[in-house]
Design a protein around this motif. Structure first.
Motif, PDB file in Angstrom:
ATOM      1  N   UNK A  49     -29.747 -30.148 -45.282  1.00 32.78           N
ATOM      2  CA  UNK A  49     -29.575 -30.682 -46.641  1.00 32.78           C
ATOM      3  C   UNK A  49     -28.181 -31.181 -46.968  1.00 32.78           C
ATOM      4  N   UNK A  50     -27.180 -30.768 -46.249  1.00 34.19           N
ATOM      5  CA  UNK A  50     -25.810 -31.135 -46.599  1.00 34.19           C
ATOM      6  C   UNK A  50     -25.558 -32.602 -46.276  1.00 34.19           C
ATOM      7  N   UNK A  51     -24.849 -33.266 -47.161  1.00 31.62           N
ATOM      8  CA  UNK A  51     -24.504 -34.694 -47.030  1.00 31.62           C
ATOM      9  C   UNK A  51     -25.730 -35.592 -47.005  1.00 31.62           C
ATOM     10  N   UNK A  52     -26.718 -35.219 -47.781  1.00 30.08           N
ATOM     11  CA  UNK A  52     -27.865 -36.100 -48.010  1.00 30.08           C
ATOM     12  C   UNK A  52     -27.809 -36.530 -49.476  1.00 30.08           C
ATOM     13  N   UNK A  53     -28.733 -37.347 -49.888  1.00 28.10           N
ATOM     14  CA  UNK A  53     -28.730 -37.839 -51.262  1.00 28.10           C
ATOM     15  C   UNK A  53     -29.216 -36.751 -52.211  1.00 28.10           C
ATOM     16  N   UNK A  54     -28.775 -36.833 -53.437  1.00 24.75           N
ATOM     17  CA  UNK A  54     -29.165 -35.840 -54.443  1.00 24.75           C
ATOM     18  C   UNK A  54     -30.015 -36.505 -55.512  1.00 24.75           C
TER      19      UNK A  54
END
Length: 114
Positions: A31-36
């Protein structure tokens, strides 16, 4: 009792301490550095990896697919990935080390917020 404490440490605490670092390495890549945003195709990553690790992690390297289709059984996630690959924004084809490299680079490129 001393016996109960002994088994508590051996069967719960020791595996927890040994397993958590490996699990966090897995979780951070997902999940890190993916879109929010609210689109499951953008908020998680697929990490293509060795078949042995894919089996060991119950196919959770196809994490974005798991979020898109949570009712798909783990043994069908690869097939679901093949069908939806072009829809996914974050696919790391060179394994977890490259996924972590992307996470670190994104963290270094991002300005610090106060």
């Amino acid at each position: 009792s001393p016996a109960a404490r002994h088994w508590l440490v051996r069967l719960w605490l020791l595996p927890l301490l040994l397993g958590q670092p490996a699990l966090w390495g897995h979780f951070i890549a997902q999940h890190t550095s993916t879109d929010h945003d609210c689109d499951a195709r953008h908020t998680a990553r697929v990490v293509l990896t060795h078949p042995a690790y894919e089996w060991l992690s119950w196919g959770m390297n196809y994490h974005a697919v798991h979020h898109m289709h949570p009712r798909v059984p783990f043994h069908q996630l690869r097939r679901a990935f093949d069908a939806t690959r072009r829809e996914l924004r974050h696919v790391e084809e060179r394994g977890y080390l490259r996924a972590h490299t992307a996470v670190v680079r994104a963290a270094l490129d991002r300005p610090a917020s106060l």
